[in-house]
Design an enzyme around this catalytic site. Structure first.
Site, PDB file in Angstrom:
ATOM      1  N   ARG A 163       0.822  -1.216   0.000  1.00  0.00           N
ATOM      2  CA  ARG A 163       0.000   0.000   0.000  1.00  0.00           C
ATOM      3  C   ARG A 163       0.856   1.267   0.000  1.00  0.00           C
ATOM      4  NH1 ARG A 163      -3.442  -3.396   3.179  1.00  0.00           N
ATOM      5  NH2 ARG A 163      -2.743  -2.590   5.189  1.00  0.00           N
ATOM      6  N   HIS A 189      15.789  13.932  -2.421  1.00  0.00           N
ATOM      7  CA  HIS A 189      14.590  13.085  -2.398  1.00  0.00           C
ATOM      8  C   HIS A 189      13.378  13.845  -1.858  1.00  0.00           C
ATOM      9  CE1 HIS A 189      17.414   9.735  -2.938  1.00  0.00           C
ATOM     10  NE2 HIS A 189      16.376   9.019  -3.302  1.00  0.00           N
ATOM     11  N   LYS A 244      10.843  10.518   2.739  1.00  0.00           N
ATOM     12  CA  LYS A 244      11.823   9.431   2.786  1.00  0.00           C
ATOM     13  C   LYS A 244      12.308   9.225   4.226  1.00  0.00           C
ATOM     14  CE  LYS A 244      16.056   7.719   0.650  1.00  0.00           C
ATOM     15  NZ  LYS A 244      15.515   6.350   0.700  1.00  0.00           N
ATOM     16  N   THR A 261      21.038   4.416  -2.357  1.00  0.00           N
ATOM     17  CA  THR A 261      21.785   4.594  -3.616  1.00  0.00           C
ATOM     18  C   THR A 261      23.057   5.399  -3.381  1.00  0.00           C
ATOM     19  OG1 THR A 261      19.659   4.624  -4.750  1.00  0.00           O
ATOM     20  CG2 THR A 261      21.568   5.405  -6.006  1.00  0.00           C
TER      21      THR A 261
HETATM   22  N1  LIG Z   1      15.588   0.139  -4.706  1.00  0.00           N
HETATM   23  C1  LIG Z   1      14.872   1.068  -5.326  1.00  0.00           C
HETATM   24  O1  LIG Z   1      14.928   1.242  -6.558  1.00  0.00           O
HETATM   25  C2  LIG Z   1      13.951   1.926  -4.513  1.00  0.00           C
HETATM   26  C3  LIG Z   1      13.917   1.768  -3.160  1.00  0.00           C
HETATM   27  N2  LIG Z   1      13.050   2.498  -2.394  1.00  0.00           N
HETATM   28  C4  LIG Z   1      13.012   2.153  -0.974  1.00  0.00           C
HETATM   29  O2  LIG Z   1      11.821   1.422  -0.740  1.00  0.00           O
HETATM   30  C5  LIG Z   1      11.389   1.622   0.606  1.00  0.00           C
HETATM   31  C6  LIG Z   1       9.927   2.034   0.603  1.00  0.00           C
HETATM   32  O3  LIG Z   1       9.803   3.311   0.018  1.00  0.00           O
HETATM   33  P1  LIG Z   1       8.362   3.962  -0.201  1.00  0.00           P
HETATM   34  O4  LIG Z   1       7.502   3.067  -0.995  1.00  0.00           O
HETATM   35  O5  LIG Z   1       8.604   5.341  -0.664  1.00  0.00           O
HETATM   36  O6  LIG Z   1       7.837   4.004   1.301  1.00  0.00           O
HETATM   37  P2  LIG Z   1       6.307   4.027   1.825  1.00  0.00           P
HETATM   38  O7  LIG Z   1       6.376   4.464   3.252  1.00  0.00           O
HETATM   39  O8  LIG Z   1       5.451   4.782   0.872  1.00  0.00           O
HETATM   40  O9  LIG Z   1       5.869   2.493   1.729  1.00  0.00           O
HETATM   41  C7  LIG Z   1       6.258   1.517   2.607  1.00  0.00           C
HETATM   42  C8  LIG Z   1       5.034   0.681   2.925  1.00  0.00           C
HETATM   43  O10 LIG Z   1       5.446  -0.434   3.678  1.00  0.00           O
HETATM   44  C9  LIG Z   1       4.615  -0.509   4.815  1.00  0.00           C
HETATM   45  N3  LIG Z   1       5.322  -1.213   5.868  1.00  0.00           N
HETATM   46  C10 LIG Z   1       6.193  -0.739   6.785  1.00  0.00           C
HETATM   47  N4  LIG Z   1       6.614  -1.741   7.577  1.00  0.00           N
HETATM   48  C11 LIG Z   1       6.005  -2.864   7.137  1.00  0.00           C
HETATM   49  C12 LIG Z   1       6.025  -4.223   7.565  1.00  0.00           C
HETATM   50  N5  LIG Z   1       6.731  -4.614   8.611  1.00  0.00           N
HETATM   51  N6  LIG Z   1       5.237  -5.106   6.908  1.00  0.00           N
HETATM   52  C13 LIG Z   1       4.474  -4.733   5.879  1.00  0.00           C
HETATM   53  N7  LIG Z   1       4.408  -3.452   5.427  1.00  0.00           N
HETATM   54  C14 LIG Z   1       5.174  -2.546   6.064  1.00  0.00           C
HETATM   55  C15 LIG Z   1       4.268   0.923   5.130  1.00  0.00           C
HETATM   56  O11 LIG Z   1       3.148   1.025   5.984  1.00  0.00           O
HETATM   57  P3  LIG Z   1       3.004   2.327   6.963  1.00  0.00           P
HETATM   58  O12 LIG Z   1       2.946   3.506   6.035  1.00  0.00           O
HETATM   59  O13 LIG Z   1       1.747   2.073   7.705  1.00  0.00           O
HETATM   60  O14 LIG Z   1       4.236   2.342   7.821  1.00  0.00           O
HETATM   61  C16 LIG Z   1       4.009   1.452   3.745  1.00  0.00           C
HETATM   62  O15 LIG Z   1       2.703   1.150   3.296  1.00  0.00           O
HETATM   63  C17 LIG Z   1      12.342   2.647   1.202  1.00  0.00           C
HETATM   64  O16 LIG Z   1      13.364   1.980   1.922  1.00  0.00           O
HETATM   65  C18 LIG Z   1      12.951   3.330  -0.030  1.00  0.00           C
HETATM   66  O17 LIG Z   1      14.206   3.854   0.219  1.00  0.00           O
HETATM   67  C19 LIG Z   1      12.218   3.417  -2.948  1.00  0.00           C
HETATM   68  C20 LIG Z   1      12.244   3.655  -4.293  1.00  0.00           C
HETATM   69  C21 LIG Z   1      13.107   2.916  -5.190  1.00  0.00           C
HETATM   70  O1  LIG Z   2      13.045   6.411  -0.831  1.00  0.00           O
HETATM   71  C1  LIG Z   2      13.129   6.581  -2.075  1.00  0.00           C
HETATM   72  O2  LIG Z   2      12.306   7.247  -2.712  1.00  0.00           O
HETATM   73  C2  LIG Z   2      14.240   5.941  -2.786  1.00  0.00           C
HETATM   74  N1  LIG Z   2      15.010   5.117  -2.122  1.00  0.00           N
HETATM   75  C3  LIG Z   2      16.104   4.395  -2.652  1.00  0.00           C
HETATM   76  C4  LIG Z   2      17.378   4.833  -1.957  1.00  0.00           C
HETATM   77  O3  LIG Z   2      17.366   4.980  -0.724  1.00  0.00           O
HETATM   78  O4  LIG Z   2      18.393   4.999  -2.642  1.00  0.00           O
HETATM   79  C5  LIG Z   2      16.176   4.443  -4.159  1.00  0.00           C
HETATM   80  C6  LIG Z   2      15.754   5.743  -4.758  1.00  0.00           C
HETATM   81  O5  LIG Z   2      16.727   6.700  -4.456  1.00  0.00           O
HETATM   82  C7  LIG Z   2      14.406   6.175  -4.235  1.00  0.00           C
END
Ligand SMILES: NC(=O)C1=CN([C@@H]2O[C@H](COP(=O)(O)OP(=O)(O)OC[C@H]3O[C@@H](n4cnc5c(N)ncnc54)[C@H](OP(=O)(O)O)[C@@H]3O)[C@@H](O)[C@H]2O)C=CC1
Ligand SMILES: O=C(O)C1=N[C@H](C(=O)O)C[C@H](O)C1
Length: 256
Positions: free
Chosen positions: A19, A142, A146, A153
């Site tokens: 979500r 960012h 975040k 990265t």
């Molecule tokens: N590798 C890549 O290319 C990328 C990596 N990222 C990384 O991805 C991660 C998520 O980013 P983003 O989507 O923006 O974050 P969000 O906060 O939008 O999404 C994270 C979701 O995970 C839920 N969550 C947290 N803990 C748990 C758990 N224990 N079990 C199940 N669900 C859980 C959150 O719920 P709640 O909001 O209720 O806490 C939320 O719905 C970050 O670490 C970010 O840095 C992001 C973009 C690209």
């Molecule tokens: O939280 C984000 O948005 C992102 N997280 C990843 C990171 O920590 O590098 C990848 C990207 O930068 C987006």
């Protein structure tokens, strides 16, 4: 369950953090892919056992740095391949995952600091440039929601640059600062300065600045939309079962 690449049968995918900003985008991308089927979506408050009950073959995790390690251990225990984008997995945590995989050598866990092709290429270009410049600094920018700083990265890029500088016999970058306000020179990651900007309107961006006498080189990557990460995520979902053990980054899958 481990053979995710069954010819003709869609791969059963589950998303943890489904979500969230990234997780919801992943759900849309998986649903639009004819060779994948989204069978379970789990977020805070849901039972992870639903992934098992739904017969998930590959889990995608985009959750939180505090949650991700436990989720990976769960997948390994349950015999499910994992594709992980969540940041915050340092060397110690990667070692714990390797340990855990010893009992399930057929499983793949693929963790990528960044799934965007441009970001992966920027990392590779930075490694090439690193040995040719006496100075280098990383700036990551960012969205303000975040959770972590510096970004995964930027941490990965800084460590790769530091390793390339060491291999080339370069010492510390010149810096005569003796008086500074706390944080003014950024965080130090393996000897490389990393600056974190959090700004409404941004998604995910990074600059790597190199300098030497009389010239500078700036590498910049911009993810303007979270769709930029989806080709890399889907590639990893399709391939993770073919690369048993722990893989960090999608460079190998892209043959870079
Ligand atoms: N590798 C890549 O290319 C990328 C990596 N990222 C990384 O991805 C991660 C998520 O980013 P983003 O989507 O923006 O974050 P969000 O906060 O939008 O999404 C994270 C979701 O995970 C839920 N969550 C947290 N803990 C748990 C758990 N224990 N079990 C199940 N669900 C859980 C959150 O719920 P709640 O909001 O209720 O806490 C939320 O719905 C970050 O670490 C970010 O840095 C992001 C973009 C690209
Ligand atoms: O939280 C984000 O948005 C992102 N997280 C990843 C990171 O920590 O590098 C990848 C990207 O930068 C987006």
């Amino acid at each position: 369950m481990s053979g995710a690449e069954t010819v003709g049968e869609p791969i059963k995918v589950g998303v943890i953090g489904g979500r969230g900003r990234m997780g919801s985008e992943v759900c849309r991308a998986v649903e639009a892919a004819p060779d994948l089927t989204l069978v379970s979506v789990v977020d805070v408050g849901d039972r992870r056992e639903d992934l098992v009950d739904a017969g998930v073959q590959v889990v995608v995790d985009f959750t939180h740095p505090d949650a991700v390690l436990d989720n990976i251990h769960f997948c390994i225990e349950q015999g499910i391949h994992a594709v992980v984008g969540t940041s915050g997995l340092d060397q110690q945590r990667l070692d714990a995952i390797r340990d855990s995989l010893r009992s399930r050598p057929e499983l793949g866990v693929l963790i990528a600091p960044n799934f965007a092709i441009g970001a992966v290429l920027m990392g590779r270009f930075a490694e090439i440039a690193a040995r040719h410049f006496e100075s280098v600094e990383v700036i990551e920018l960012h969205h303000p929601k975040k959770a972590d700083a510096p970004s995964g990265t930027a941490d990965h890029t800084a460590r790769a640059i530091a390793a390339a500088r060491r291999a080339a016999g370069l010492g510390a970058a010149p810096d005569a600062t003796t008086k500074e306000s706390a944080g003014a020179r950024g965080a130090e990651v393996d000897g490389v300065r990393v600056h974190s900007v959090r700004l409404a309107g941004l998604v995910a961006h990074q600059e790597v600045l190199f300098g030497t006498e009389g010239e500078t080189l700036t590498l910049r990557h911009d993810s303007l939309d979270r769709k930029s990460f989806m080709p890399g995520v889907l590639l990893a979902v399709r391939k993770v079962s073919t690369v048993p053990g722990l893989t960090v980054g999608i460079e190998g899958l892209l043959e870079l």
